[in-house]
Design an enzyme around this catalytic site. Sequence first.
Site, PDB file in Angstrom:
ATOM      1  N   ASP A 196      20.025  31.768 -23.642  1.00  0.00           N
ATOM      2  CA  ASP A 196      19.091  30.848 -23.002  1.00  0.00           C
ATOM      3  C   ASP A 196      18.540  29.891 -24.053  1.00  0.00           C
ATOM      4  OD1 ASP A 196      17.197  29.803 -21.187  1.00  0.00           O
ATOM      5  OD2 ASP A 196      16.878  31.788 -20.298  1.00  0.00           O
ATOM      6  N   ASP A 213      17.429  25.712 -20.470  1.00  0.00           N
ATOM      7  CA  ASP A 213      16.129  25.748 -19.797  1.00  0.00           C
ATOM      8  C   ASP A 213      15.660  24.323 -19.447  1.00  0.00           C
ATOM      9  OD1 ASP A 213      13.821  27.536 -19.174  1.00  0.00           O
ATOM     10  OD2 ASP A 213      12.778  26.250 -20.607  1.00  0.00           O
ATOM     11  N   GLU A 229      19.316  24.402 -15.987  1.00  0.00           N
ATOM     12  CA  GLU A 229      18.239  24.599 -15.018  1.00  0.00           C
ATOM     13  C   GLU A 229      17.643  23.231 -14.730  1.00  0.00           C
ATOM     14  OE1 GLU A 229      14.063  27.027 -14.398  1.00  0.00           O
ATOM     15  OE2 GLU A 229      14.486  26.046 -16.301  1.00  0.00           O
ATOM     16  N   HIS A 239      13.905  35.265 -13.031  1.00  0.00           N
ATOM     17  CA  HIS A 239      12.649  35.769 -13.594  1.00  0.00           C
ATOM     18  C   HIS A 239      11.452  34.904 -13.222  1.00  0.00           C
ATOM     19  CE1 HIS A 239      14.116  32.589 -16.058  1.00  0.00           C
ATOM     20  NE2 HIS A 239      12.932  32.487 -16.649  1.00  0.00           N
ATOM     21  N   ASP A 240      11.678  33.800 -12.502  1.00  0.00           N
ATOM     22  CA  ASP A 240      10.575  32.926 -12.085  1.00  0.00           C
ATOM     23  C   ASP A 240      10.310  33.007 -10.588  1.00  0.00           C
ATOM     24  OD1 ASP A 240      10.364  31.866 -14.687  1.00  0.00           O
ATOM     25  OD2 ASP A 240      11.842  30.296 -14.253  1.00  0.00           O
TER      26      ASP A 240
HETATM   27  C1  GLC Z   1      11.957  27.601 -17.136  1.00  0.00           C
HETATM   28  C2  GLC Z   1      11.968  29.085 -17.338  1.00  0.00           C
HETATM   29  C3  GLC Z   1      10.566  29.596 -17.205  1.00  0.00           C
HETATM   30  C4  GLC Z   1       9.733  28.960 -18.282  1.00  0.00           C
HETATM   31  C5  GLC Z   1       9.839  27.433 -18.237  1.00  0.00           C
HETATM   32  C6  GLC Z   1       9.339  26.831 -19.501  1.00  0.00           C
HETATM   33  O1  GLC Z   1      11.560  27.236 -15.865  1.00  0.00           O
HETATM   34  O2  GLC Z   1      12.864  29.683 -16.447  1.00  0.00           O
HETATM   35  O3  GLC Z   1      10.493  30.990 -17.277  1.00  0.00           O
HETATM   36  O4  GLC Z   1       8.403  29.321 -18.137  1.00  0.00           O
HETATM   37  O5  GLC Z   1      11.170  27.003 -18.109  1.00  0.00           O
HETATM   38  O6  GLC Z   1      10.193  27.140 -20.571  1.00  0.00           O
END
Ligand code: GLC
Length: 576
Positions: free
Chosen positions: A96, A196, A246, A320-321
């Site tokens: 990641d 990310d 993402e 995880h979010d």
């Molecule tokens: C992404 C991650 C999340 C994190 C955010 C900032 O959305 O999945 O867990 O808090 O980025 O890095």
Amino acid sequence: MTDFSDKVVYQIYPKSFRDTNGDGFGDIPGIIEKLDYLQELGVDYLWLTPFFPSPQRDNGYDVSDYRSVNPLFGTMEDLEALIRESRARSMELMLDMVFNHTSTEHEWFQRALAGEEKYQHYYIFREGAPDRAPTNWQSKFGGSAWEYVPGLKKWYLRLFDVTQADLNWDNPEVREELKEILRFWKDKGIRGFRFDVINLVSKPAQMEDDFEGDGRRFYSDGPHIHEYLKELVRDARIGDCVTVGEMSSTSLSHCIRYSSPKEKELSMCFNFHHLKVDYKDGDKWALMAPDYRKLKELFVKWQTGMQEGSGWNALFWCNHDQPRIVSRMGDEGIYWKESAKMLAGMIHLMRGTPYIYQGEEIGMQNAHYPSIDQYRDVESLNYYEILLENGKTKEEALATLAARSRDNSRTPMQWNKGAFGGFSEAEPWLPMAAGFREAITVEAQQKDGNSILAFYKKLITMRKQYPVIAKGTIAFLETENDMTLAYERTLEDQKLIVLCNLDGKEQKIKISPEWSSCPVILQNGRRTEADCPSCKDTDFGTFLTDTGRTLTSEEKTCTMKPYEFVVLGNRTLKQL
Ligand code: GLC
Ligand code: CA
């Protein structure tokens, strides 16, 4: 370009996966211990959320050193062993990469604070009066997106926590640093990368107030994003790796560009539109029942749109979010098993690459914490305060967190019925989900051929067996009912038809004569003729009784049981 269409990714949140040294935090040796389980499940890539040194303000998404392992999780030797041991079981790791921001404890930011100009250009600093932020943009975790540094008399941009300072991608030196990090990990044997919030990295040169929203329209899919991604992939030489971006508040046309092979950017994208259908007026913190018509429309839009543009979707419900999908769109009660299986099957057989988030394969549920003391997530804690400030009662604020908190998915993995689910011998860093019980453990489900776990294994096996799943085209079918979803996948003479009832009640589905003589390939329950009185006079009622029967119905509607899921395949497929 490697062909990854028949691959399945499993996401590990190391902190909550398996703790081997009894400190209550999951660790890398814990992942090694569970590799046989993962191999048996049949997954190909293991996406690990960040295990790098970090003050853990945002559970590792605040990285202070991109080239090392946080001692909390183990050592570099442990990680090398994990790479080796995974590969010995035909699995690759996906790391990641948090490149939108660094922790403010990162050396670069520390040197910027100490006054080194070079490093100030690594971040987005703006002059300004201490009482007036450069723009009115809001942080995704609540409050202003700017933080004032009195010593420098400057503000820095932070779209997330105050300890997560946004990097300045317009500075070529920053882009070079990031490429080097990728090369470092590729040299260690990493063949997959998840980026990310990567579509937020290109900010406009001139930043202005947003009078319509929180500022995101200026930096999401920003001005140079495609250029920067192409350069990163090319120079870091990761074009032969599996890469996923993402994408926050993105659009279909951008995702086509991010993931279409000819653009040489990424292998695929995550988008979140389908996970906002229960946000009232688009607000995550305003509860609403899921809008299933909208959900269907979004799947149709993204599946067919990405297909037309030769883009590729990452298929997922959980990470995880996100709260647990079975608690969110399924049923925690009597239809727990059926709904978990239906939701899994619905997305695994679409066009794209499926992602399984740890615990999803055993139907893990939301945390249901009764008290604010049990929450750890920075976003949840911030919003709890914001909800109270906005006049909500404590009970209302807690009910909102119970539905929306990211901690819902971060509770310890439930391996067995032991005190802490076999996750640890000690009190875990985050309490177990309140509904933890033996039925929702790996150990119990491994013994049950009809378990949710067994169903996930079947879905993965099917992807490897039937090329139509990995490579076929998709077309959605008109079911004449918002609560039922149907689509067909086609590859030359192979055809699959997927039927889903999204509801906890019986629902009608329209049957086309085209589906006749199709054997059942997979279903999530047992069906008898009595389940569908409306089609008793045809074979449709009986064809669903068990695999191998045929359908010879006229065009008509059939009743699907609560959360029922049925896959039909044509004869070609059956013979495989
Ligand atoms: C992404 C991650 C999340 C994190 C955010 C900032 O959305 O999945 O867990 O808090 O980025 O890095
Ligand atoms: Ca540990």
